[in-house]
Design an enzyme around this catalytic site. Structure first.
Site, PDB file in Angstrom:
ATOM      1  N   ASN A 100       0.878  -1.168   0.000  1.00  0.00           N
ATOM      2  CA  ASN A 100       0.000   0.000   0.000  1.00  0.00           C
ATOM      3  C   ASN A 100       0.922   1.227   0.000  1.00  0.00           C
ATOM      4  OD1 ASN A 100       0.820   0.439   2.655  1.00  0.00           O
ATOM      5  ND2 ASN A 100      -1.031  -0.437   3.553  1.00  0.00           N
TER       6      ASN A 100
ATOM      7  N   LYS B 218      -9.321   4.498  -2.868  1.00  0.00           N
ATOM      8  CA  LYS B 218      -8.878   5.193  -4.087  1.00  0.00           C
ATOM      9  C   LYS B 218      -8.448   4.200  -5.177  1.00  0.00           C
ATOM     10  CE  LYS B 218      -6.352   8.050  -1.455  1.00  0.00           C
ATOM     11  NZ  LYS B 218      -4.964   8.326  -1.407  1.00  0.00           N
TER      12      LYS B 218
ATOM     13  N   ALA C 231      -8.399  -7.270   6.721  1.00  0.00           N
ATOM     14  CA  ALA C 231      -8.229  -8.376   5.759  1.00  0.00           C
ATOM     15  C   ALA C 231      -8.602  -8.026   4.320  1.00  0.00           C
ATOM     16  CB  ALA C 231      -8.984  -9.642   6.193  1.00  0.00           C
ATOM     17  N   ALA C 232      -8.935  -6.765   4.044  1.00  0.00           N
ATOM     18  CA  ALA C 232      -9.242  -6.390   2.653  1.00  0.00           C
ATOM     19  C   ALA C 232      -7.997  -6.567   1.777  1.00  0.00           C
ATOM     20  CB  ALA C 232      -9.744  -4.959   2.587  1.00  0.00           C
ATOM     21  N   GLY C 233      -6.855  -6.161   2.305  1.00  0.00           N
ATOM     22  CA  GLY C 233      -5.594  -6.346   1.565  1.00  0.00           C
ATOM     23  C   GLY C 233      -5.290  -7.831   1.385  1.00  0.00           C
ATOM     24  N   ASP C 234      -5.619  -8.612   2.395  1.00  0.00           N
ATOM     25  CA  ASP C 234      -5.335 -10.055   2.310  1.00  0.00           C
ATOM     26  C   ASP C 234      -6.194 -10.727   1.245  1.00  0.00           C
ATOM     27  OD1 ASP C 234      -3.578  -9.683   4.394  1.00  0.00           O
ATOM     28  OD2 ASP C 234      -5.104 -10.082   5.913  1.00  0.00           O
TER      29      ASP C 234
HETATM   30  O1  RIB Z   1      -4.447  -8.002   7.499  1.00  0.00           O
HETATM   31  C1  RIB Z   1      -5.225  -8.217   8.625  1.00  0.00           C
HETATM   32  C2  RIB Z   1      -4.494  -9.079   9.611  1.00  0.00           C
HETATM   33  O2  RIB Z   1      -3.366  -8.384  10.092  1.00  0.00           O
HETATM   34  C3  RIB Z   1      -5.282  -9.430  10.851  1.00  0.00           C
HETATM   35  O3  RIB Z   1      -6.034 -10.598  10.696  1.00  0.00           O
HETATM   36  C4  RIB Z   1      -4.220  -9.520  11.925  1.00  0.00           C
HETATM   37  O4  RIB Z   1      -4.032 -10.796  12.434  1.00  0.00           O
HETATM   38  C5  RIB Z   1      -2.952  -8.980  11.291  1.00  0.00           C
HETATM   39  O5  RIB Z   1      -2.119  -9.991  10.936  1.00  0.00           O
END
Ligand code: RIB
Length: 308
Positions: free
Chosen positions: A182, A222, A247-250
Site C-alpha cells: 500500500n 482510491k 483483511a481487505a488487503g489479504d
Molecule cells: O491483514 C489483517 C491481519 O493483520 C489481521 O487478521 C491480523 O491478524 C494482522 O495480521
C-alpha cells in the site's frame, strides 16, 4: 496449487466509536475473537475462491493454534505444513475497529517468529510442487528471503505483500515477481514521501529497476495502480459501504494469486481482486469477512446488470 507462507494470528477485536489518541482510554462497543493473520487470511481467501492452496506457517501448541488450524481446514486449506512448536504461543493481534471501518492493529507474533529458515528448507519439495508462492512480512525476514530464493530457484511465480511495512534488502528484490504494497509500505520500501501518483510511479520504478517484476500499489477506497517497467494503469475501487477494512488487503492478494494461477492477464486479475477486496470491507472481522466464489460471481452479475 498456490502455497502461502506466512502468519496465523488470533485477532482480539474491539469495535469502538473512534480510535483513541495516545494515552487516552475510551469505552469500546463489543469484543470478538476472530481467526486472522495475514498469511492465514490469504490462504482462506484463496480456498474460498475455489483454488487449491497449502499453507506453511507456525502455531504454538495451544488451543488458539488448534482453532486457527481447524478454521483453515474447514475452508479447504491444506494445513499439513503448518508447524506446531511447544515453546511458543500462537500469534495474537490486538485490533481496534472504528465506526467507518478504519482500524489499528498490533501483532504479537509469537509462533510466527518461531518458523525458522530450516523449517522452510525442509519444505523445499512443497515449494517446488506449486505454481505460485504468496508471502507477507509477519514471519521473520530470513524466512521470507529463504522462501523467495527457493521459489525462484524452482522457477515459481512469487507474490510478496510487504505488510506490515518493512524495508527489503536489494538482493531480495530480484526474487519478487509481483509486489503489492500500500502507499505507506511503498514509502517504507523506497524511503520517500509519496503524495502524488507520479511519485508513486517513480518509487515503484526504482524497485522495478532493482529487480522487482511488477508492482500493484493498493490505495484503499482510491483503488490501485499497476506499474510495470513501461506502463502505469489506475484501477478504480468499487463503491461499497465500509464496515471493517480488516483483511481487505489479504483477500485482494489471495484473489490476485488465484487469477494469476489460472492464467488471467494482470488487468483481469486486478479487476477481480478489487471486487473481492471491496466485498471484504462490507463485513466484520478477518476470516469472517472473506467472500466465497459464488458471492463474488453474484456481485459481478449485479454490477453487470447496473451497467445495462
Ligand atoms: O491483514 C489483517 C491481519 O493483520 C489481521 O487478521 C491480523 O491478524 C494482522 O495480521
Amino acid at each position: 496449487m498456490i502455497t502461502v507462507i506466512g502468519s496465523l494470528n488470533m485477532d482480539l477485536v474491539i469495535n469502538t466509536p473512534r480510535l483513541p489518541k495516545p494515552g487516552e482510554t475510551i469505552m469500546g462497543r463489543k469484543f470478538k475473537q476472530v481467526p486472522g493473520g495475514k498469511g492465514a487470511n490469504q490462504a482462506a481467501a484463496i480456498a474460498r475462491l475455489g483454488a487449491d492452496v497449502q499453507m506453511i506457517g507456525c502455531i504454538g501448541e495451544d488451543q488458539m493454534g488448534q482453532v486457527l488450524k481447524q478454521t483453515l481446514e474447514k475452508d479447504g486449506v491444506n494445513t499439513k505444513h503448518i508447524f506446531e512448536k511447544k515453546d511458543s504461543s500462537t500469534g495474537v493481534a490486538a485490533i481496534l475497529v472504528e465506526e467507518f471501518g478504519n482500524n489499528m492493529i498490533t501483532v504479537a507474533p509469537g509462533a510466527n517468529y518461531a518458523l525458522s529458515v530450516d523449517d522452510i528448507k525442509d519444505k523445499k519439495a512443497v515449494i517446488q510442487d506449486t505454481d505460485i508462492v504468496l508471502l507477507q512480512l509477519e514471519t521473520t525476514m530470513d524466512v521470507v528471503e529463504t522462501a523467495l530464493t527457493l521459489a525462484k530457484e524452482a522457477g515459481k511465480k512469487t507474490i510478496l505483500n510487504p505488510a506490515p511495512a518493512w524495508s527489503l534488502r536489494r538482493a531480495v528484490l530480484k526474487n519478487i515477481d509481483v509486489l503489492t504494497p500500500n502507499e505507506t509500505e511503498l514509502e517504507t520500501l523506497t524511503g520517500g514521501r509519496i503524495d502524488t501518483e507520479q511519485k508513486l510511479i517513480d518509487a515503484s520504478r526504482v524497485l522495478i529497476k532493482n529487480g522487482v517484476g511488477e508492482i500493484v500499489v493498493t490505495l484503499g477506497e482510491k483503488g490501485c495502480v499497476h506499474v510495470t517497467k513501461d506502463t502505469a494503469k489506475r484501477f478504480h475501487a468499487y463503491n461499497v459501504k465500509s464496515v471493517d477494512a480488516t483483511a481487505a488487503g489479504d483477500s485482494f492478494n489471495g484473489a490476485l494469486a488465484v487469477c494469476l494461477e489460472r492464467g488471467d492477464c494482470m488487468d483481469a486479475a486486478i479487476e477481480y481482486a478489487m471486487k473481492v477486496g471491496a466485498m471484504t470491507v462490507t463485513k466484520e472481522g478477518a476470516q469472517t469477512s472473506l467472500p466465497y466464489k459464488k458471492e463474488v460471481d453474484a456481485f459481478t452479475e449485479w454490477l453487470k446488470k447496473g451497467e445495462e
